[in-house]
Scaffold this motif. Structure first.
Motif, PDB file in Angstrom:
ATOM      1  N   THR A  69      68.236  -2.099  43.900  1.00 52.89           N
ATOM      2  CA  THR A  69      69.007  -1.694  45.309  1.00 52.89           C
ATOM      3  C   THR A  69      69.975  -2.791  45.532  1.00 52.89           C
ATOM      4  N   GLU A  70      71.013  -2.426  46.170  1.00 55.43           N
ATOM      5  CA  GLU A  70      72.181  -3.488  46.662  1.00 55.43           C
ATOM      6  C   GLU A  70      71.511  -4.712  47.219  1.00 55.43           C
ATOM      7  N   ARG A  71      70.763  -4.490  48.148  1.00 53.91           N
ATOM      8  CA  ARG A  71      70.060  -5.447  48.751  1.00 53.91           C
ATOM      9  C   ARG A  71      69.140  -6.559  47.675  1.00 53.91           C
ATOM     10  N   GLU A  72      68.492  -5.902  46.888  1.00 54.78           N
ATOM     11  CA  GLU A  72      67.835  -6.473  45.823  1.00 54.78           C
ATOM     12  C   GLU A  72      68.509  -7.613  45.023  1.00 54.78           C
ATOM     13  N   LEU A  73      69.781  -6.725  44.538  1.00 57.52           N
ATOM     14  CA  LEU A  73      70.599  -7.365  43.775  1.00 57.52           C
ATOM     15  C   LEU A  73      71.218  -8.804  44.349  1.00 57.52           C
ATOM     16  N   ASP A  74      71.528  -8.618  45.758  1.00 62.97           N
ATOM     17  CA  ASP A  74      72.087  -9.631  46.358  1.00 62.97           C
ATOM     18  C   ASP A  74      70.992 -10.941  46.468  1.00 62.97           C
ATOM     19  N   THR A  75      69.626 -10.214  46.694  1.00 64.95           N
ATOM     20  CA  THR A  75      68.669 -11.388  46.771  1.00 64.95           C
ATOM     21  C   THR A  75      68.417 -12.123  45.231  1.00 64.95           C
ATOM     22  N   ALA A  76      68.674 -11.352  44.261  1.00 62.82           N
ATOM     23  CA  ALA A  76      68.513 -11.786  42.906  1.00 62.82           C
ATOM     24  C   ALA A  76      69.639 -12.969  42.667  1.00 62.82           C
ATOM     25  N   ARG A  77      70.925 -12.378  42.935  1.00 64.31           N
ATOM     26  CA  ARG A  77      72.010 -13.536  42.842  1.00 64.31           C
ATOM     27  C   ARG A  77      71.900 -14.812  43.777  1.00 64.31           C
ATOM     28  N   ALA A  78      71.217 -14.608  44.909  1.00 61.16           N
ATOM     29  CA  ALA A  78      70.962 -15.807  45.747  1.00 61.16           C
ATOM     30  C   ALA A  78      69.761 -16.746  45.123  1.00 61.16           C
ATOM     31  N   ILE A  79      69.105 -15.724  44.238  1.00 64.63           N
ATOM     32  CA  ILE A  79      67.940 -16.825  43.806  1.00 64.63           C
ATOM     33  C   ILE A  79      68.464 -17.700  42.526  1.00 64.63           C
ATOM     34  N   ALA A  80      69.350 -16.628  41.868  1.00 62.17           N
ATOM     35  CA  ALA A  80      70.138 -17.541  40.628  1.00 62.17           C
ATOM     36  C   ALA A  80      71.130 -18.701  41.074  1.00 62.17           C
ATOM     37  N   ASP A  81      71.357 -18.721  42.373  1.00 60.47           N
ATOM     38  CA  ASP A  81      72.111 -19.792  43.027  1.00 60.47           C
ATOM     39  C   ASP A  81      70.948 -20.963  43.240  1.00 60.47           C
ATOM     40  N   GLY A  82      69.931 -20.901  43.209  1.00 59.16           N
ATOM     41  CA  GLY A  82      69.158 -21.722  43.468  1.00 59.16           C
ATOM     42  C   GLY A  82      68.531 -21.813  44.835  1.00 59.16           C
ATOM     43  N   LEU A  83      68.881 -20.925  45.777  1.00 54.83           N
ATOM     44  CA  LEU A  83      68.177 -20.701  47.169  1.00 54.83           C
ATOM     45  C   LEU A  83      67.033 -20.447  47.508  1.00 54.83           C
ATOM     46  N   GLY A  84      66.194 -21.170  48.157  1.00 53.35           N
ATOM     47  CA  GLY A  84      64.838 -20.720  48.854  1.00 53.35           C
ATOM     48  C   GLY A  84      65.043 -19.725  49.947  1.00 53.35           C
ATOM     49  N   ASN A  85      63.825 -19.238  50.172  1.00 54.64           N
ATOM     50  CA  ASN A  85      63.915 -18.021  51.051  1.00 54.64           C
ATOM     51  C   ASN A  85      64.611 -18.135  52.295  1.00 54.64           C
ATOM     52  N   ALA A  86      64.507 -19.333  53.214  1.00 50.69           N
ATOM     53  CA  ALA A  86      65.200 -19.207  54.244  1.00 50.69           C
ATOM     54  C   ALA A  86      66.639 -19.301  54.073  1.00 50.69           C
ATOM     55  N   GLU A  87      67.145 -19.736  52.975  1.00 49.12           N
ATOM     56  CA  GLU A  87      68.477 -19.977  52.671  1.00 49.12           C
ATOM     57  C   GLU A  87      68.964 -18.563  52.362  1.00 49.12           C
ATOM     58  N   ILE A  88      68.450 -17.957  51.634  1.00 41.74           N
ATOM     59  CA  ILE A  88      68.705 -16.748  51.321  1.00 41.74           C
ATOM     60  C   ILE A  88      68.550 -15.687  52.561  1.00 41.74           C
ATOM     61  N   ALA A  89      67.723 -15.737  53.443  1.00 41.28           N
ATOM     62  CA  ALA A  89      67.865 -15.072  54.709  1.00 41.28           C
ATOM     63  C   ALA A  89      68.970 -15.475  55.494  1.00 41.28           C
ATOM     64  N   GLU A  90      69.571 -16.627  55.434  1.00 41.43           N
ATOM     65  CA  GLU A  90      70.554 -17.148  56.271  1.00 41.43           C
ATOM     66  C   GLU A  90      71.849 -16.494  55.633  1.00 41.43           C
ATOM     67  N   ARG A  91      72.187 -16.503  54.242  1.00 38.89           N
ATOM     68  CA  ARG A  91      73.142 -15.972  53.501  1.00 38.89           C
ATOM     69  C   ARG A  91      73.242 -14.502  53.816  1.00 38.89           C
ATOM     70  N   LEU A  92      72.196 -13.721  53.632  1.00 42.35           N
ATOM     71  CA  LEU A  92      72.070 -12.222  53.653  1.00 42.35           C
ATOM     72  C   LEU A  92      72.136 -11.662  55.241  1.00 42.35           C
ATOM     73  N   HIS A  93      71.726 -12.584  56.294  1.00 43.69           N
ATOM     74  CA  HIS A  93      71.411 -12.167  57.551  1.00 43.69           C
ATOM     75  C   HIS A  93      70.281 -11.205  57.583  1.00 43.69           C
ATOM     76  N   ILE A  94      69.340 -11.692  57.023  1.00 37.46           N
ATOM     77  CA  ILE A  94      67.977 -10.743  57.212  1.00 37.46           C
ATOM     78  C   ILE A  94      67.006 -12.011  57.427  1.00 37.46           C
ATOM     79  N   GLY A  95      65.867 -11.269  57.664  1.00 35.42           N
ATOM     80  CA  GLY A  95      64.546 -11.988  58.013  1.00 35.42           C
ATOM     81  C   GLY A  95      64.016 -12.733  56.531  1.00 35.42           C
ATOM     82  N   VAL A  96      63.120 -13.676  56.872  1.00 27.89           N
ATOM     83  CA  VAL A  96      62.471 -14.385  55.635  1.00 27.89           C
ATOM     84  C   VAL A  96      61.483 -13.377  54.932  1.00 27.89           C
ATOM     85  N   ALA A  97      60.747 -12.692  56.020  1.00 26.27           N
ATOM     86  CA  ALA A  97      59.828 -11.615  55.590  1.00 26.27           C
ATOM     87  C   ALA A  97      60.490 -10.569  54.776  1.00 26.27           C
ATOM     88  N   THR A  98      61.774 -10.207  54.997  1.00 24.13           N
ATOM     89  CA  THR A  98      62.396  -9.179  54.173  1.00 24.13           C
ATOM     90  C   THR A  98      62.865  -9.872  53.025  1.00 24.13           C
TER      91      THR A  98
END
Length: 225
Positions: free
Chosen positions: A167-196
């Motif tokens: 999905t688009e959100r999963e792809l955004d998450t994958a790209r953030a992982i590729a940038d070396g971001l941790g869960n909290a940083e991904i949540a901040e970038r994508l404006h979603i919760g860490v659980a999400t």
């Protein structure tokens, strides 16, 4: 834990006897961990793992004879394989990358503080990756840089086909992982919760049939090159 059977069983593979001794002292000092065997090269490691059936293998990458990459590949093709945690000094990034591609669940530096080593062993024993965002970013950079000798990357088309299932959100998450971001940083970038974020990451592991975040990051880099 009260019995050895309840402890996380560990095999240490390293050609340096002093390294093996130091790791054994650290691991055996924990009530929930136990070292069941050691090996000085990959061939011996395969035999020892067959005999001992450990939960985790701490695997050096550079060794005489069969190296850690070859041993890891062989181990992870077997039924009910152990979790592999790679040991590295970061002077062998390509070999570390190869082990992660093969399915190793993480890596630790040999000069990592003892408490973090035992934490990493516990983490991979549960099936979770032990990869810090900074370390992940460094290995990815080494793999995709102009001097990389890694030759097993999938084609751009194959990587894009695998990512197309997201999905688009999963792809955004994958790209953030590729940038070396941790869960909290991904949540901040994508404006979603860490659980999400964790839920998206679980979906990525399932949909992409990968074992760790490095493999996700490599697929993203392969697709975007």
């Amino acid at each position: 834990m009260d019995s050895e059977r309840e402890r996380v069983r560990v095999v240490i593979v390293d050609d340096d006897q002093l390294v093996r001794m130091a790791l054994r002292l650290v691991i055996d000092g924990e009530p929930d961990l136990t070292v069941v065997a050691e090996a000085r090269d990959g061939d011996i490691a395969l035999t020892v793992v067959d005999e001992q059936r450990p939960d985790v293998v701490l695997m050096d990458v550079r060794m005489p004879g069969r190296d850690g990459l070859s041993a890891t590949r062989e181990l992870l093709t077997r039924p009910a394989p152990p979790r592999v945690l790679v040991l590295t000094t970061f002077d062998s990034d390509d070999l570390v990358l190869g082990a992660l591609r093969a399915g190793a669940l993480g890596f630790v530096l040999k000069d990592t503080p003892p408490s973090r080593i035992v934490d990493a062993v516990r983490t991979v024993a549960t099936g979770d990756p032990a990869l810090s965002p900074a370390a992940t970013a460094r290995v990815i950079a080494a793999a995709t840089g102009p001097h990389s000798s890694e030759a097993r990357r999938p084609s751009r088309e194959a990587a894009r086909k695998r990512l197309s299932a997201l999905t688009e959100r999963e792809l955004d998450t994958a790209r953030a992982i590729a940038d070396g971001l941790g869960n909290a940083e991904i949540a901040e970038r994508l404006h979603i919760g860490v659980a999400t974020v964790k839920a998206h990451a679980s979906s990525l592991f399932a949909k992409l049939a990968v074992e760790n975040r490095v493999q996700i990051a490599l697929l993203v880099r392969d697709a975007e090159e």
